[in-house]
Design an enzyme around this catalytic site. Structure first.
Site, PDB file in Angstrom:
ATOM      1  N   SER A 141       0.870  -1.183   0.000  1.00 22.03           N
ATOM      2  CA  SER A 141       0.000   0.000   0.000  1.00 22.03           C
ATOM      3  C   SER A 141       0.906   1.233   0.000  1.00 22.03           C
ATOM      4  O   SER A 141       2.097   1.128   0.310  1.00 22.03           O
ATOM      5  CB  SER A 141      -0.851  -0.003   1.278  1.00 22.03           C
ATOM      6  N   TYR A 154      -1.770  -1.051  10.715  1.00 24.20           N
ATOM      7  CA  TYR A 154      -1.930  -1.477   9.316  1.00 24.20           C
ATOM      8  C   TYR A 154      -0.641  -1.200   8.529  1.00 24.20           C
ATOM      9  O   TYR A 154      -0.156  -2.061   7.785  1.00 24.20           O
ATOM     10  CB  TYR A 154      -3.111  -0.712   8.720  1.00 24.20           C
TER      11      TYR A 154
END
Ligand SMILES: NC(=O)c1ccc[n+]([C@@H]2O[C@H](COP(=O)([O-])OP(=O)(O)OC[C@H]3O[C@@H](n4cnc5c(N)ncnc54)[C@H](O)[C@@H]3O)[C@@H](O)[C@H]2O)c1
Length: 254
Positions: A141, A154
């Protein structure tokens, strides 16, 4: 051109969002697709979409963080289609937290994103080795590289996947298996829609706000991530391994 003709591809988390778009695109390119997800309705819906388009797919109900489930994804793929050529480790837990995280939440995040990815990769690549090679794609990401407020749990898992890509590429190169990572920016999927609701924005407001952080001045749809993933699992990327590809509209470049 059918770029994945006669190939067998596992896509985890393919019951929704980017995974669903990837599974559908792979099937259009001729792959037999194994749709693995903890969400039975979502997974079966993806299989139905693929079959409606004339493609072939199999749903496996599995939680990638469980060793036996991870093994079963690979076993069912090989038992049904005879081989495993491609693995996309797309499934993730979205624990979007900072210091308010509980130990259980942190362990869940690591259990799915880091350990689950490892387990599925271990079992799927055992089959790839038997047929002479394959390709693996992990889902990083922009969060692998940049800081966002109250996000580090995360982000830690997504940063780990970038480094695991390098290590696994080295470990699996002798078996002709390439390992790469895709790092998307803001993509409109069911998970981002849940996030938008949580932060109290409309889709339009969120898209404008996040889009403005990118060179392309917009957010993206899942199909725009599926195509770069497709590239990384075909022979077109035969000299690419151990690295990452940003699919972020230039977010991390400005
Ligand atoms: N949407 C974005 O903006 C964005 C940006 C960067 C990276 N990503 C990454 O892309 C991937 C897909 O995200 P998305 O937005 O399409 O999410 P999504 O929620 O739409 O889809 C994720 C799917 O994974 C499944 N899943 C979750 N935990 C699982 C488990 N333990 N075992 C099996 N399946 C499980 C869910 O049931 C769901 O179907 C994730 O790895 C995410 O981190 C997304």
């Amino acid at each position: 051109m059918m770029r994945l003709k006669d190939r067998v591809a596992i896509v985890t988390g393919a019951g929704s969002g980017i995974g669903e778009a990837t599974a559908v695109l792979f099937a259009e390119e001729g792959a037999k697709v194994v749709v693995a997800d903890i969400d039975e309705a979502g997974g079966k819906n993806t299989v139905a979409m693929i079959e409606k388009n004339g493609g072939e797919a199999l749903f496996v109900l599995a939680d990638i963080s469980k060793d036996a489930d991870a093994r079963r994804i690979a076993d069912e793929a090989a038992n049904t289609y005879g081989r495993v050529d491609v693995l996309v480790n797309n499934a993730a837990a979205f624990v979007l937290k900072g210091f308010s995280v509980t130990v259980e939440e942190f362990q869940h995040s690591l259990g799915v994103n880091v350990i689950g990815t490892t387990l599925v990769t271990r079992y799927a690549t055992e089959y790839m080795k038997k047929t002479g090679g394959g390709a693996v794609v992990h889902m990083g990401s922009i969060a692998s590289f940049i800081a966002q407020p109250d996000f580090f749990v995360y982000s830690a898992t997504k940063a780990a996947l970038v480094q695991m890509t390098r290590n696994m590429a080295l470990d699996l190169a002798p078996f002709n298996i390439r390992v790469n990572c895709i790092c998307p920016g803001t993509i409109i999927t069911p998970s981002s829609l849940r996030h938008i609701t949580k932060v109290g924005l409309t889709l339009e407001q969120f898209s404008k706000q996040e889009g403005a952080k990118c060179i392309l001045n917009r957010v993206a749809n899942p199909r725009e991530v599926a195509y770069p993933i497709l590239f990384l699992v075909t022979e077109e990327s035969s000299y690419i391994t151990g690295t990452y590809l940003m699919v972020d509209g230039g977010f991390t470049s400005m």
